[in-house]
Motif scaffolding. Structure first.
Motif, PDB file in Angstrom:
ATOM      1  N   LEU A  30      35.237  -6.889  32.537  1.00 40.51           N
ATOM      2  CA  LEU A  30      35.175  -5.982  31.389  1.00 40.51           C
ATOM      3  C   LEU A  30      33.980  -6.282  30.488  1.00 40.51           C
ATOM      4  O   LEU A  30      33.325  -5.373  29.975  1.00 40.51           O
ATOM      5  N   ALA A  31      33.693  -7.557  30.289  1.00 38.63           N
ATOM      6  CA  ALA A  31      32.553  -7.918  29.462  1.00 38.63           C
ATOM      7  C   ALA A  31      31.254  -7.443  30.102  1.00 38.63           C
ATOM      8  O   ALA A  31      30.339  -6.961  29.426  1.00 38.63           O
ATOM      9  N   GLU A  32      31.179  -7.556  31.444  1.00 36.75           N
ATOM     10  CA  GLU A  32      29.981  -7.128  32.142  1.00 36.75           C
ATOM     11  C   GLU A  32      29.813  -5.621  32.068  1.00 36.75           C
ATOM     12  O   GLU A  32      28.688  -5.119  32.006  1.00 36.75           O
ATOM     13  N   VAL A  33      30.926  -4.879  32.055  1.00 31.74           N
ATOM     14  CA  VAL A  33      30.827  -3.431  31.897  1.00 31.74           C
ATOM     15  C   VAL A  33      30.161  -3.097  30.568  1.00 31.74           C
ATOM     16  O   VAL A  33      29.301  -2.222  30.483  1.00 31.74           O
ATOM     17  N   GLY A  34      30.545  -3.820  29.513  1.00 29.83           N
ATOM     18  CA  GLY A  34      29.913  -3.604  28.210  1.00 29.83           C
ATOM     19  C   GLY A  34      28.431  -3.907  28.247  1.00 29.83           C
ATOM     20  O   GLY A  34      27.619  -3.167  27.690  1.00 29.83           O
ATOM     21  N   ARG A  35      28.070  -5.007  28.918  1.00 31.17           N
ATOM     22  CA  ARG A  35      26.645  -5.349  29.029  1.00 31.17           C
ATOM     23  C   ARG A  35      25.895  -4.311  29.863  1.00 31.17           C
ATOM     24  O   ARG A  35      24.726  -4.019  29.602  1.00 31.17           O
ATOM     25  N   MET A  36      26.576  -3.766  30.873  1.00 31.77           N
ATOM     26  CA  MET A  36      25.957  -2.741  31.708  1.00 31.77           C
ATOM     27  C   MET A  36      25.563  -1.531  30.863  1.00 31.77           C
ATOM     28  O   MET A  36      24.432  -1.040  30.953  1.00 31.77           O
ATOM     29  N   PHE A  37      26.477  -1.066  30.012  1.00 30.83           N
ATOM     30  CA  PHE A  37      26.153   0.092  29.183  1.00 30.83           C
ATOM     31  C   PHE A  37      25.091  -0.236  28.141  1.00 30.83           C
ATOM     32  O   PHE A  37      24.310   0.630  27.741  1.00 30.83           O
ATOM     33  N   THR A  38      25.034  -1.493  27.718  1.00 28.00           N
ATOM     34  CA  THR A  38      23.954  -1.907  26.816  1.00 28.00           C
ATOM     35  C   THR A  38      22.606  -1.802  27.524  1.00 28.00           C
ATOM     36  O   THR A  38      21.622  -1.314  26.952  1.00 28.00           O
ATOM     37  N   ARG A  39      22.555  -2.242  28.791  1.00 29.23           N
ATOM     38  CA  ARG A  39      21.306  -2.147  29.552  1.00 29.23           C
ATOM     39  C   ARG A  39      20.898  -0.682  29.763  1.00 29.23           C
ATOM     40  O   ARG A  39      19.709  -0.343  29.699  1.00 29.23           O
ATOM     41  N   ILE A  40      21.879   0.173  30.010  1.00 25.83           N
ATOM     42  CA  ILE A  40      21.583   1.594  30.196  1.00 25.83           C
ATOM     43  C   ILE A  40      21.011   2.183  28.910  1.00 25.83           C
ATOM     44  O   ILE A  40      20.060   2.971  28.938  1.00 25.83           O
ATOM     45  N   THR A  41      21.588   1.788  27.771  1.00 24.87           N
ATOM     46  CA  THR A  41      21.092   2.280  26.478  1.00 24.87           C
ATOM     47  C   THR A  41      19.667   1.785  26.222  1.00 24.87           C
ATOM     48  O   THR A  41      18.811   2.536  25.721  1.00 24.87           O
ATOM     49  N   GLU A  42      19.395   0.540  26.560  1.00 27.20           N
ATOM     50  CA  GLU A  42      18.042  -0.003  26.373  1.00 27.20           C
ATOM     51  C   GLU A  42      17.027   0.722  27.248  1.00 27.20           C
ATOM     52  O   GLU A  42      15.894   0.984  26.820  1.00 27.20           O
ATOM     53  N   ALA A  43      17.427   1.056  28.478  1.00 24.19           N
ATOM     54  CA  ALA A  43      16.525   1.792  29.369  1.00 24.19           C
ATOM     55  C   ALA A  43      16.250   3.181  28.806  1.00 24.19           C
ATOM     56  O   ALA A  43      15.131   3.704  28.913  1.00 24.19           O
ATOM     57  N   HIS A  44      17.253   3.784  28.198  1.00 24.15           N
ATOM     58  CA  HIS A  44      17.084   5.100  27.570  1.00 24.15           C
ATOM     59  C   HIS A  44      16.048   5.021  26.448  1.00 24.15           C
ATOM     60  O   HIS A  44      15.187   5.901  26.316  1.00 24.15           O
ATOM     61  N   THR A  45      16.121   3.958  25.643  1.00 23.01           N
ATOM     62  CA  THR A  45      15.161   3.791  24.550  1.00 23.01           C
ATOM     63  C   THR A  45      13.731   3.707  25.085  1.00 23.01           C
ATOM     64  O   THR A  45      12.800   4.276  24.515  1.00 23.01           O
ATOM     65  N   LYS A  46      13.547   2.994  26.213  1.00 20.66           N
ATOM     66  CA  LYS A  46      12.224   2.894  26.822  1.00 20.66           C
ATOM     67  C   LYS A  46      11.732   4.263  27.290  1.00 20.66           C
ATOM     68  O   LYS A  46      10.549   4.592  27.175  1.00 20.66           O
ATOM     69  N   ARG A  47      12.624   5.049  27.864  1.00 20.86           N
ATOM     70  CA  ARG A  47      12.213   6.380  28.337  1.00 20.86           C
ATOM     71  C   ARG A  47      11.822   7.285  27.169  1.00 20.86           C
ATOM     72  O   ARG A  47      10.886   8.069  27.276  1.00 20.86           O
ATOM     73  N   MET A  48      12.574   7.177  26.094  1.00 18.75           N
ATOM     74  CA  MET A  48      12.229   7.981  24.911  1.00 18.75           C
ATOM     75  C   MET A  48      10.827   7.619  24.426  1.00 18.75           C
ATOM     76  O   MET A  48      10.033   8.479  24.053  1.00 18.75           O
ATOM     77  N   SER A  49      10.527   6.328  24.437  1.00 22.22           N
ATOM     78  CA  SER A  49       9.199   5.885  24.023  1.00 22.22           C
ATOM     79  C   SER A  49       8.125   6.420  24.955  1.00 22.22           C
ATOM     80  O   SER A  49       7.051   6.851  24.526  1.00 22.22           O
ATOM     81  N   ALA A  50       8.423   6.421  26.263  1.00 17.09           N
ATOM     82  CA  ALA A  50       7.460   6.943  27.239  1.00 17.09           C
ATOM     83  C   ALA A  50       7.174   8.419  27.003  1.00 17.09           C
ATOM     84  O   ALA A  50       6.057   8.902  27.222  1.00 17.09           O
ATOM     85  N   LEU A  51       8.191   9.146  26.530  1.00 17.29           N
ATOM     86  CA  LEU A  51       8.014  10.573  26.248  1.00 17.29           C
ATOM     87  C   LEU A  51       7.313  10.812  24.905  1.00 17.29           C
ATOM     88  O   LEU A  51       6.901  11.924  24.609  1.00 17.29           O
ATOM     89  N   GLY A  52       7.224   9.756  24.092  1.00 14.88           N
ATOM     90  CA  GLY A  52       6.644   9.921  22.763  1.00 14.88           C
ATOM     91  C   GLY A  52       7.664  10.412  21.757  1.00 14.88           C
ATOM     92  O   GLY A  52       7.328  11.022  20.753  1.00 14.88           O
ATOM     93  N   LEU A  53       8.968  10.126  22.042  1.00  9.96           N
ATOM     94  CA  LEU A  53      10.048  10.582  21.166  1.00  9.96           C
ATOM     95  C   LEU A  53      10.728   9.394  20.513  1.00  9.96           C
ATOM     96  O   LEU A  53      10.805   8.310  21.078  1.00  9.96           O
ATOM     97  N   ALA A  54      11.281   9.618  19.320  1.00  7.77           N
ATOM     98  CA  ALA A  54      12.035   8.582  18.627  1.00  7.77           C
ATOM     99  C   ALA A  54      13.448   8.557  19.186  1.00  7.77           C
ATOM    100  O   ALA A  54      14.059   9.602  19.369  1.00  7.77           O
ATOM    101  N   SER A  55      13.954   7.351  19.450  1.00  9.83           N
ATOM    102  CA  SER A  55      15.316   7.234  19.972  1.00  9.83           C
ATOM    103  C   SER A  55      16.337   7.161  18.841  1.00  9.83           C
ATOM    104  O   SER A  55      17.508   7.351  19.054  1.00  9.83           O
TER     105      SER A  55
END
Length: 244
Positions: free
Chosen positions: A219-244
């Motif tokens: 269960l703890a790893e599931v939480g960390r997994m979604f944290t990693r997904i959120t962090e990857a989303h932030t990187k993609r927003m930056s690549a697009l030139g958008l604020a996350s």
């Protein structure tokens, strides 16, 4: 879709992740989880094909239309690989996909783009969140299933295409960035909710994620997994030139 800077080292496979399909599938619960996963992926690829073909109608130029058609073709090829694998292991592909159709159709209905740029952001951001989730699960699959899943998650070329077009649009008209940033945040929320609903409704997938059959997930790893997904989303927003 690929996550920017997707170069982190992966640990040496252990447990189920070190087994092949024949060995791992002896566990009926594990087999059911993989069939669910392949069914969800297959329907997702089919839906992506349909959506890209539809988005091509919004393309501003013939060259853009042709590029989306090529990407749609790649998504359909991925679908065929998954459909073929399901048949190969003795599963009826349509039956494996059916449980996920309503949720995925609902997601796409709720996030229908209103224009060309929103369609590009959805393909880059929305699809990438799903891909990140499947990659996380793939790390715990048997070697045969893992190779297939990672293969069909390969970038079809949409990532660099979307980034180029969206950044150019924002440079030409900066105020577009605010609208697209709001749209991307909405996509993030809808995509995560949809992924959580799908998993919650399928017992085998739920068990896989919390450690019943998958190696090293709790269960703890599931939480960390979604944290990693959120962090990857932030990187993609930056690549697009958008604020996350």
């Amino acid at each position: 879709m690929q996550t920017p800077d997707e170069t982190s080292e992966q640990p040496e496979p252990t447990g189920i992740a070190a087994q092949d399909w024949t060995t791992a599938a002896a566990d009926p619960q594990y087999r059911a989880a993989v069939v669910d996963l392949l069914g969800a992926l297959a329907y997702g690829e089919l839906a992506a094909f349909e959506r890209l073909a539809e988005d091509a109608k919004l393309a501003p130029t013939l060259a853009d239309k042709a590029e989306l058609a090529k990407m749609a073709s790649a998504e359909f090829a991925h679908f065929e690989r998954l459909r073929g694998r399901l048949a190969e292991i003795g599963e009826e592909p349509t039956a494996a996909m059916e449980p996920f159709a309503a949720a995925l159709d609902g997601f796409h209905k709720q996030t229908a783009p209103s224009d060309w740029l929103e369609g590009l952001v959805k393909a880059y951001v929305g699809d990438s969140i799903a891909s990140d989730f499947y990659r996380e699960v793939a790390a715990r699959l048997d070697s045969d299933s893992r190779g297939l899943v990672l293969g069909v998650l390969d970038d079809t070329g949409h990532a660099s295409f979307a980034v180029e077009k969206v950044r150019a649009a924002i440079e030409a008209e900066p105020r577009v960035g605010g609208r697209l940033a709001l749209w991307a945040r909405r996509l993030m929320g809808e995509a995560l909710s949809q992924a959580q609903r799908v998993v919650a409704e399928r017992d085998a997938l739920s068990t896989m994620l919390v450690g019943g059959v998958a190696d090293g997930f709790d269960l703890a790893e599931v939480g960390r997994m979604f944290t990693r997904i959120t962090e990857a989303h932030t990187k993609r927003m930056s690549a697009l030139g958008l604020a996350s």
